[in-house]
Design a protein around this motif. Sequence first.
Motif, mmCIF file in Angstrom:
data_model
loop_
_atom_site.group_PDB
_atom_site.id
_atom_site.type_symbol
_atom_site.label_atom_id
_atom_site.label_comp_id
_atom_site.label_asym_id
_atom_site.label_seq_id
_atom_site.Cartn_x
_atom_site.Cartn_y
_atom_site.Cartn_z
ATOM 1 N N VAL A 55 0.838 -1.202 0.000
ATOM 2 C CA VAL A 55 0.000 0.000 0.000
ATOM 3 C C VAL A 55 0.869 1.247 0.000
ATOM 4 O O VAL A 55 0.631 2.197 -0.764
ATOM 5 C CB VAL A 55 -0.948 0.002 1.218
ATOM 6 N N GLY A 97 -6.337 1.868 2.404
ATOM 7 C CA GLY A 97 -5.614 2.633 1.399
ATOM 8 C C GLY A 97 -6.420 3.044 0.186
ATOM 9 O O GLY A 97 -6.223 4.137 -0.366
ATOM 10 N N PHE A 98 -7.386 2.183 -0.232
ATOM 11 C CA PHE A 98 -8.070 2.432 -1.498
ATOM 12 C C PHE A 98 -9.588 2.366 -1.414
ATOM 13 O O PHE A 98 -10.269 2.581 -2.413
ATOM 14 C CB PHE A 98 -7.570 1.426 -2.549
ATOM 15 N N LYS A 133 1.096 4.172 -2.813
ATOM 16 C CA LYS A 133 0.842 5.558 -2.432
ATOM 17 C C LYS A 133 2.009 6.456 -2.836
ATOM 18 O O LYS A 133 1.812 7.592 -3.312
ATOM 19 C CB LYS A 133 0.602 5.656 -0.921
ATOM 20 N N THR A 168 -5.165 -0.756 -7.443
ATOM 21 C CA THR A 168 -5.581 0.314 -6.530
ATOM 22 C C THR A 168 -7.048 0.692 -6.712
ATOM 23 O O THR A 168 -7.495 1.695 -6.161
ATOM 24 C CB THR A 168 -4.706 1.561 -6.746
ATOM 25 N N ASP A 220 -0.710 5.658 -9.043
ATOM 26 C CA ASP A 220 -1.467 4.581 -9.675
ATOM 27 C C ASP A 220 -0.653 3.948 -10.793
ATOM 28 O O ASP A 220 -0.020 4.651 -11.584
ATOM 29 C CB ASP A 220 -2.780 5.115 -10.258
#
Length: 276
Positions: free
Chosen positions: A40, A145-146, A44, A62, A48
């Motif tokens: 993750v 995270g997504f 980040k 992602t 992407d």
Amino acid sequence: MTAYHVRRTLPLRVEAVRQFRRRRTLVAFAILLVLPWVLVAAFKLGGDPGPDGVPSLVDVATSSAMNFALFALFVSTGFLLVVAVALFCGDTVASEANWSSLRYLLAAPVPRARLLRQKLIVALSYAVAAVVSLPLMSLIAGTAGFGWGDVELPTGGTVPVSTALGRMAIIIGYSLIAQLVVAALAFLLSVTTDSPLGAVGGAVGLVIVSNILDAVTALGSWRDFLPTHWMYSWMDALQPQIQWTGMAKGAAVSVTYSLVLFALAFRRFRTRDIVS
């Protein structure tokens, strides 16, 4: 005085605690549980992923927590999970022989078949926990995270979350079956050698050789009999309509190999001269 009874020797609880306290168990689970968060953080920091011309899970990693969990499983299936399963099943008997404590366990007295069975049950239980913990932690890390959402397929289209959860269960179940041959091979080597590193490394090495042979297209249909040829067949569950043929063949090959290898392990241990 309590009478001796075979079923009271080496309880599963005792063996589970003994194996859990080993450093390799804690390190293996630590790596599996930390890896999703590292991935993750990598996404980040790097942004992407862009398409590289060939549709793959990394392109949609992602998009949602489910996509991220599938990507984490994809990048771990061929090596990390193999090492974890080989570690739990290859170290269990060989480490006892290496520490010169195996003969004392048998002198308890614990029948050989029961000792091997108890160790195998616990080792397989930890191997299952290892394989399951990675996608579960990936779902948690991916959600943080997504976010949560439908699964985006690399080839286009989406799968609703309600359907994707069932697909994920199928994928994890098949991954466990595919890793069974690794567990059996490592266990056979564990009862053959007194070196835990040799048992684990031998199993991983043979899997690598199988992957190399699988890349030799000149072998044609002979590759279907390689234990790792069907390892990624769980990706057929990501199709709009699940394709069962590859997973059925892979499960048959893995179960057949594992039953033979487990039988050889018990036969080898039953006649082995235990001196350590």
